[in-house]
Design a protein around this motif. Structure first.
Motif, mmCIF file in Angstrom:
data_model
loop_
_atom_site.group_PDB
_atom_site.id
_atom_site.type_symbol
_atom_site.label_atom_id
_atom_site.label_comp_id
_atom_site.label_asym_id
_atom_site.label_seq_id
_atom_site.Cartn_x
_atom_site.Cartn_y
_atom_site.Cartn_z
ATOM 1 N N ASP A 157 -6.239 -55.616 -22.155
ATOM 2 C CA ASP A 157 -7.493 -55.104 -22.172
ATOM 3 C C ASP A 157 -8.363 -55.418 -20.895
ATOM 4 N N ALA A 158 -7.961 -56.082 -20.503
ATOM 5 C CA ALA A 158 -8.531 -56.797 -19.016
ATOM 6 C C ALA A 158 -7.750 -56.381 -17.703
ATOM 7 N N ILE A 159 -6.933 -55.133 -18.320
ATOM 8 C CA ILE A 159 -6.770 -54.432 -17.224
ATOM 9 C C ILE A 159 -7.033 -53.074 -16.573
ATOM 10 N N SER A 160 -7.892 -52.621 -15.684
ATOM 11 C CA SER A 160 -9.193 -51.483 -15.381
ATOM 12 C C SER A 160 -8.372 -50.272 -16.075
ATOM 13 N N ALA A 161 -9.277 -49.781 -16.147
ATOM 14 C CA ALA A 161 -8.834 -48.135 -17.412
ATOM 15 C C ALA A 161 -7.871 -47.314 -16.053
ATOM 16 N N ALA A 162 -8.123 -47.221 -15.030
ATOM 17 C CA ALA A 162 -8.075 -46.571 -13.616
ATOM 18 C C ALA A 162 -6.179 -47.061 -13.381
ATOM 19 N N VAL A 163 -5.907 -47.877 -14.281
ATOM 20 C CA VAL A 163 -4.703 -48.361 -14.399
ATOM 21 C C VAL A 163 -4.148 -47.866 -15.363
ATOM 22 N N THR A 164 -4.165 -48.792 -16.220
ATOM 23 C CA THR A 164 -3.851 -48.039 -17.739
ATOM 24 C C THR A 164 -3.780 -47.055 -17.522
ATOM 25 N N GLY A 165 -4.871 -45.882 -17.783
ATOM 26 C CA GLY A 165 -4.801 -44.736 -17.985
ATOM 27 C C GLY A 165 -3.325 -43.553 -17.448
ATOM 28 N N ARG A 166 -3.511 -44.210 -15.900
ATOM 29 C CA ARG A 166 -3.190 -43.269 -15.386
ATOM 30 C C ARG A 166 -1.422 -43.831 -15.564
ATOM 31 N N ARG A 167 -1.542 -45.296 -15.669
ATOM 32 C CA ARG A 167 0.187 -45.692 -15.833
ATOM 33 C C ARG A 167 1.273 -45.577 -17.136
ATOM 34 N N ALA A 197 -2.076 -49.198 -30.958
ATOM 35 C CA ALA A 197 -2.287 -51.110 -30.502
ATOM 36 C C ALA A 197 -2.085 -51.099 -28.834
ATOM 37 N N LEU A 198 -1.220 -50.889 -28.777
ATOM 38 C CA LEU A 198 -0.374 -50.567 -27.418
ATOM 39 C C LEU A 198 -1.276 -49.606 -26.568
ATOM 40 N N ALA A 199 -1.372 -48.503 -27.193
ATOM 41 C CA ALA A 199 -2.518 -47.599 -26.358
ATOM 42 C C ALA A 199 -4.067 -47.737 -26.424
ATOM 43 N N GLN A 200 -4.572 -49.266 -27.105
ATOM 44 C CA GLN A 200 -5.644 -49.832 -26.898
ATOM 45 C C GLN A 200 -6.358 -49.102 -27.648
ATOM 46 N N LEU A 201 -5.990 -48.195 -28.756
ATOM 47 C CA LEU A 201 -6.584 -47.240 -29.375
ATOM 48 C C LEU A 201 -7.165 -48.232 -30.888
ATOM 49 N N VAL A 202 -6.967 -49.326 -31.255
ATOM 50 C CA VAL A 202 -6.775 -50.091 -32.392
ATOM 51 C C VAL A 202 -6.845 -51.213 -31.682
ATOM 52 N N PRO A 203 -8.144 -51.696 -31.840
ATOM 53 C CA PRO A 203 -8.099 -53.155 -31.216
ATOM 54 C C PRO A 203 -7.326 -54.051 -31.968
ATOM 55 N N PRO A 204 -6.679 -55.669 -31.267
ATOM 56 C CA PRO A 204 -5.802 -56.474 -32.211
ATOM 57 C C PRO A 204 -6.902 -57.180 -32.568
ATOM 58 N N THR A 205 -6.583 -57.683 -34.306
ATOM 59 C CA THR A 205 -7.427 -58.548 -35.098
ATOM 60 C C THR A 205 -7.382 -59.652 -34.038
ATOM 61 N N ALA A 206 -5.758 -60.358 -34.201
ATOM 62 C CA ALA A 206 -5.354 -61.317 -33.125
ATOM 63 C C ALA A 206 -4.487 -61.147 -32.451
ATOM 64 N N GLY A 207 -4.093 -62.167 -31.254
ATOM 65 C CA GLY A 207 -3.006 -62.389 -30.706
ATOM 66 C C GLY A 207 -3.187 -61.257 -29.405
ATOM 67 N N HIS A 208 -2.143 -61.007 -28.791
ATOM 68 C CA HIS A 208 -2.739 -60.875 -27.548
ATOM 69 C C HIS A 208 -0.658 -59.544 -26.968
ATOM 70 N N ILE A 209 -2.182 -58.809 -26.195
ATOM 71 C CA ILE A 209 -0.656 -58.103 -25.048
ATOM 72 C C ILE A 209 -1.110 -58.181 -23.942
ATOM 73 N N ARG A 210 -0.363 -57.842 -23.188
ATOM 74 C CA ARG A 210 0.091 -58.676 -21.630
ATOM 75 C C ARG A 210 0.973 -57.886 -21.110
ATOM 76 N N ILE A 211 0.193 -57.296 -20.027
ATOM 77 C CA ILE A 211 1.495 -57.064 -18.952
ATOM 78 C C ILE A 211 1.876 -58.325 -17.886
ATOM 79 N N GLY A 212 2.467 -58.388 -17.286
ATOM 80 C CA GLY A 212 2.837 -59.773 -16.961
ATOM 81 C C GLY A 212 1.866 -60.601 -17.151
ATOM 82 N N ASP A 213 1.091 -61.026 -17.205
ATOM 83 C CA ASP A 213 0.472 -62.554 -17.122
ATOM 84 C C ASP A 213 -0.910 -61.820 -17.395
ATOM 85 N N GLN A 214 -1.032 -60.599 -17.168
ATOM 86 C CA GLN A 214 -3.181 -60.280 -17.600
ATOM 87 C C GLN A 214 -2.752 -59.250 -18.632
ATOM 88 N N PRO A 215 -3.687 -59.770 -19.386
ATOM 89 C CA PRO A 215 -4.108 -59.349 -20.597
ATOM 90 C C PRO A 215 -4.298 -57.858 -20.112
#
Lengths: 157, 918
Positions: B438-448, B418-436
């Motif tokens: 799954d709303a952070i662009s793949a350019a950031v998640t994929g590189r960082r 789920a942290l690697a976004q390979l499985v979508p959460p059924t409920a609940g949130h994963i946030r980095i800072g205050d951003q969800p």
């Protein structure tokens, strides 16, 4: 040295004395010829045994582990066969064998050795004889050792 | 995706469609004229109407319109034309006819080309869009789709769509225009003949589509069965291990046979019906001329129709059934492709798709993810509805090393996914800072963020390319020139494809902090050393055979190593364990074939097993009187082998040690020897000679010990070798890389080049000692890195299958480390290594803090650009005993976190952790 010479050596080994030349040639042909320099190890005590060795030339040292480290118990030379016990009984090597001089050997794998036994009952009988002789020798030595041990213990008692 | 095919086509090709329809409309009058002209020719100059007297003339090309009454009714004379005689008139009209044929042909050519390009562009757009959608499919959907079926859909099934798209609007306009023109023309000539033609067309239009309905159904079935077949074949290939180990190959055969049978019957019925429809069509088309001849002839005889009109009608009719038939075809095709399009649309529209914006190309440096990662109320249910993760909450502080432990599938693995976004959460949130997340662009998640799972898919590339593939996020610098690119780019734009330059260098060297490609290997080796894969890559390097360009750079060091090895062996008094290659001496440890060819084969005909058929080689043997000698050697070998083995059962253990012939070949040799008797070489036939030569070529004296080589033969072999080398050198192409003591050999591996000889047979422990010496020599000469770099070119095989699973896992971790991520997620990523190696790698990793490096940044979405902190780690441990290497431990049990704290504390308090470690 060619296969023919090896066959001549094999014939002189008591164990193979009754096997016809043709089969000895086959045995030589399918075996690996390996030369050991002095001090090199053929196999170590406790290892899994996958082959026995026919000594074609040179001397080998047989060593047994003791609390003081490996102790040489015997020397074997040409026409002897070493390592056959582990192959026959599926037990770990009972001793370490090292080349004492430059040692010329023929390596007979377990599968080859066992197939020879099933094919030649004479060979099996030979092996039995050798093992029985060794057993007798060991038993005699054991009883001698026991009596000496007793002799050592008695004065103190 | 637009669910209606026509509006999809219209949306993207509106302008082109309108243009081409315009062109078609313009072409129509010319077509009409070309139809009308034969009548004018036959009736005018040929039959003589208007040329009553021999010297009568007529006006040619006169352009004159009678204005309607309401415009005054006078004649408007545009061009008064030429005055021509009857013959001249005929010639003039014929040339006008030729001109019209040319004009119509050119129109057709232009229209067809334009349509073709239109269709191809749309096909390209459609295929691209489908792949783009695959890239944005929601992860769970991949569990349901079969790769081969998706590939078939993109490759084959949309293909007819492309053909149709060009015709979607054009074809009906063009064909109905054509048909209508011909129809009107016939009507104008004779209303009755027109009515006959019209009624036959109506019958056609009514009957044929009805007959074809079944064809459509069959066509769809054929498509589905073919797609299934592709899926099945792919399954067999992927699961070949299971098939072999369980002996289910015959079930696979039966299954494939059954499927092929089904396809056969579908296609057979398809053909039958197709040909019947064709027959009917042809019949109807031929029925009309029959009626024309009969009825038109009657009119002509009775005088109510002139011959010219009849000829023109029949000529015009030629153009009628064609367009009508094609129009019917078009309609069938329309139904067919609409079905296909809808099917494809359905397959490629799973919800929720990842939005295109998230995957938008992002050049430059992306911001670090330097804020805490917080998981709140994360709940996951699997596709059966079972809750595999109860609501869990935890946070990862930047730089924190957190181990997750638990029984297998107790929740830690799914959390990592789920942290690697390979499985979508059924409920609940994963946030980095205050951003969800799954709303952070793949350019950031994929590189960082880096993720290493238990199995990693590796493409069939070199180790180097596999490792660098994770850095290929955006084209960095163009490698090719600008010419040619422009056309590609414009075309890509016209079909809405990606305009990124594929051929550019995509590797982000800046991110690695290296200047260019030449420094990259050092970084890769560092990562590989960290995951303890350097020794394995070193072995790959030794066994590799660098290509010509790569070998040039390492020639000198390898030759140095060759000399150094020789010295080392001599110093250790084991020089006798290697017999070097010497052009002037017989190489005892090699086969006779190797002694003769004396080099590494670069082309097939010089490989050992092909030598008995190699013309040049045989010639050399004959010239040096070796053919007879080797024949005799071969014969002695055959005789010995047959003598020794003939009466052994085929599975006897002695056969394992027989290197010359296979047990099943023995009878061949036995009968051959009997046949040959004591016939000599001259009397033997070619096949027997070849077989015996083959045996002789494989002979190695110290190994086989049959005492067959005399000094005489050895001398002859060396002489023949010299001649053969001369001839090979004189040849046009490089067929053999000859062994030369002073030169690097391009046909051999690095190790063989350093050894440059053969390890002697029958010396105890010789291979080990020599290999050890080679490795020590390379380390002493500081050539370890050179060999390692050669090892990076080792190709890992399809899916990485040439590597062991442990090697694949190490490679995956090295790749993740190479990215220098802010957050590293490892999900049982080293599970196939033994715990001792796992510990060593993790400990090394903990020690190797990435050095701080200032970054010139772009704007950032999350966090700020600053000096690089220590990476955050979330590691699902396969060996729970390793928790002590981490700052904090999360213990998972039954989909819940049951303990959370420092390893020291939890080892005391958590029963579960104690049990896991024990």
């Amino acid at each position: 040295m060619s296969i023919q010479d090896e066959v001549a050596v094999l014939r002189r080994i008591p164990l193979f004395a009754h096997i016809d030349a043709q089969k000895l040639k086959l045995l030589a042909f399918t075996s690996e010829r390996i030369v050991y320099e002095p001090g090199q190890t053929l196999f170590l005590q406790g290892e899994e045994g996958d082959a026995s060795f026919v000594i074609i030339d040179g001397q080998a040292d047989i060593l047994v582990d003791s609390p003081q480290g490996p102790v040489s118990v015997a020397k074997v030379e040409r026409n002897a066969i070493v390592g056959e016990v582990a192959v026959l009984c599926d037990v770990p090597r009972t001793a370490t064998v090292k080349a004492f001089t430059r040692l010329d050997t023929l390596r007979v794998t377990k599968a080859q050795f066992l197939s020879l036994l099933t094919e030649f009952p004479e060979l099996t009988v030979e092996i039995m004889k050798i093992l029985a002789l060794r057993l007798t020798k060991t038993s005699t030595e054991l009883s001698q050792a026991r009596s000496r041990l007793l002799a050592l213990e008695r004065p103190s008692a | 995706m637009n669910s209606n095919l026509f509006s999809y086509i219209w949306q993207h090709t509106r302008r082109d469609q309108i243009w081409i329809i315009g062109v078609i409309l313009i072409s129509m009058p010319f077509l009409f004229l070309a139809l009308d002209l034969p009548k004018a020719i036959v009736n005018g100059p040929i039959q003589g109407r208007g040329f009553m007297t021999p010297d009568a003339t007529a006006r040619f090309l006169e352009l004159k319109f009678a204005l309607p009454q309401w415009l005054g009714g006078s004649n408007l004379n545009l061009f008064s034309g030429f005055e021509l005689s009857r013959m001249g008139y005929l010639v003039g009209l014929s040339f006008v006819f030729l001109g019209l044929v040319c004009i119509n042909g050119l129109f057709k050519f232009y229209i067809n080309t334009f349509k073709g390009r239109l269709g191809e562009r749309m096909l390209r757009r459609l295929r691209y869009e489908l792949v783009d959608r695959v890239l944005r499919f929601p992860m769970p959907y991949f569990k349901k789709v079969k790769p081969a079926e998706v590939a078939t859909m993109i490759k084959d099934e949309v293909e007819p769509l492309g053909g149709f798209i060009g015709d979607a609007f054009v074809q009906p306009v063009f064909l109905s225009g054509q048909a209508l023109t011909a129809m009107i023309f016939i009507m104008v000539q004779n209303i009755w003949l027109g009515l006959i033609a019209a009624s036959i067309v109506l019958i056609q239009a009514f009957l044929i589509p009805r007959l074809r309905k079944r064809l459509l159904v069959l066509g769809k079935q054929q498509q589905l069965t073919a797609r299934d077949l592709a899926g099945r074949v792919a399954e067999v290939v992927e699961g070949i291990g299971e098939v072999r180990t369980n002996d289910t190959s015959n079930f696979e055969r039966a299954d494939i046979s059954n499927r092929l049978g089904r396809i056969f019957f579908i296609r057979y019925e398809l053909f039958q019906r197709k040909f019947f429809v064709k027959f009917l069509n042809n019949f109807l088309a031929q029925l009309t001329p029959f009626l024309f001849f009969l009825i038109g002839g009657y009119f002509a005889i009775s005088g109510s129709l002139d011959i010219g009109q009849l000829v023109a009608v029949i000529a015009a009719y030629k153009d009628l059934p064609g367009p009508i038939k094609e129009l019917i075809d078009w309609d069938q095709q329309r139904q067919d492709v609409e079905i296909k399009y809808n099917q494809v649309c359905e397959q490629f529209s799973p919800q929720p798709m990842i939005t295109a914006a998230l995957q938008a190309p992002t050049p430059g440096v992306v911001a670090n993810l330097s804020q805490p990662l917080a998981v709140s109320g994360l709940t996951i249910t699997d596709d059966t509805g079972t809750m595999v993760l109860e609501p869990v909450d935890f946070a990862l502080a930047p730089g924190e090393w957190v181990a997750a432990v638990g029984e297998v599938n107790a929740g830690a693995e799914i959390t990592a996914e789920a942290l690697a976004q390979l499985v979508p959460p059924t409920a609940g949130h994963i946030r980095i800072g205050d951003q969800p997340l799954d709303a952070i662009s793949a350019a950031v998640t994929g590189r960082r963020i880096a993720y290493v799972g238990p199995d990693t898919y590796l493409r069939n590339l070199s180790i180097r390319a596999c490792l660098l593939s994770a850095l290929m996020n955006h084209p960095q610098r163009s490698l090719s020139g600008q010419s040619g690119l422009k056309r590609d780019l414009e075309e890509a734009r016209a079909s809405g494809n990606s305009e990124l330059d594929w051929s550019a260098d995509w590797i982000d060297y800046d991110r690695l902090g290296v200047a260019d490609a030449s420094h990259i290997d050092k970084r890769i080796l560092k990562a590989l050393t960290l995951v303890e894969m350097d020794d394995e890559v070193f072995e790959f390097g030794l066994r590799s055979q660098p290509d010509a360009s790569a070998s040039r750079a390492i020639e000198t060091p390898i030759l140095t190593a060759r000399a150094a090895l020789k010295a080392r062996l001599a110093k250790a008094s084991i020089a006798h364990m290697v017999e070097p290659f010497d052009p002037d001496r017989f190489q005892n440890q090699a086969t006779i074939a190797e002694n003769l060819v004396f080099g590494a084969a670069l082309s097939k005909e010089f490989e050992a097993e092909n030598l008995p058929r190699n013309r040049l080689f045989l010639d050399i043997l004959a010239e040096n009187a070796l053919d007879q000698q080797l024949y005799d050697v071969g014969r002695k070998i055959a005789a010995t082998v047959v003598e020794l083995f003939a009466d052994l059962p085929p599975n006897h253990p002695f056969f394992d040690r027989l290197s010359f012939v296979k047990p099943e070949e023995l009878p061949t040799y036995k009968t051959m020897l009997a046949r040959l008797g004591d016939r000599d070489y001259v009397a033997a036939d070619k096949t027997d000679r070849g077989l015996l030569l083959g045996l002789a070529l494989r002979y190695i004296e110290p190994r086989h010990r049959l005492n067959l080589l005399t000094d005489d033969i050895r001398t002859l072999i060396i002489a023949a070798r010299r001649r053969l080398i001369e001839r090979i050198r004189a040849g046009k192409s490089a067929t053999v890389a000859i062994y030369e003591p002073e030169h690097y050999n391009v046909g051999s591996s690095l190790e063989a080049n350093i050894l440059f000889g053969r390890i002697a047979h029958g010396l105890a422990d010789a291979p080990n000692k020599v290999h050890q010496a080679i490795r020590e020599t390379l380390v002493d000469l500081n050539l370890r890195d050179t060999v390692l770099e050669a090892g990076l070119s080792f190709v890992v095989g399809n899916g990485g299958k040439r590597l062991t699973q442990a090697q694949r896992q190490k490679l995956a971790l090295a790749r993740a480390l190479l990215k220098e991520p802010d957050i590293l997620i490892v999900n049982r990523g080293l599970a196939n290594l033994n715990p001792r190696n796992q510990r060593a790698i993790m400990a090394a990793l903990a020690k190797a803090k990435p050095k701080a490096r200032p970054k010139s940044g772009t704007t950032n979405e999350v966090g700020t650009v600053e000096k690089k902190p220590r990476m955050t780690v979330f590691w699902v441990l396969a060996s729970p005993a390793l928790v002590e290497l981490f700052d904090r431990v999360l213990v998972f049990h039954d989909g819940r976190i049951t303990a959370d704290g420092t390893p020291a504390k939890l080892m005391d308090s958590s029963k579960q952790l104690k049990r896991l470690v024990a």
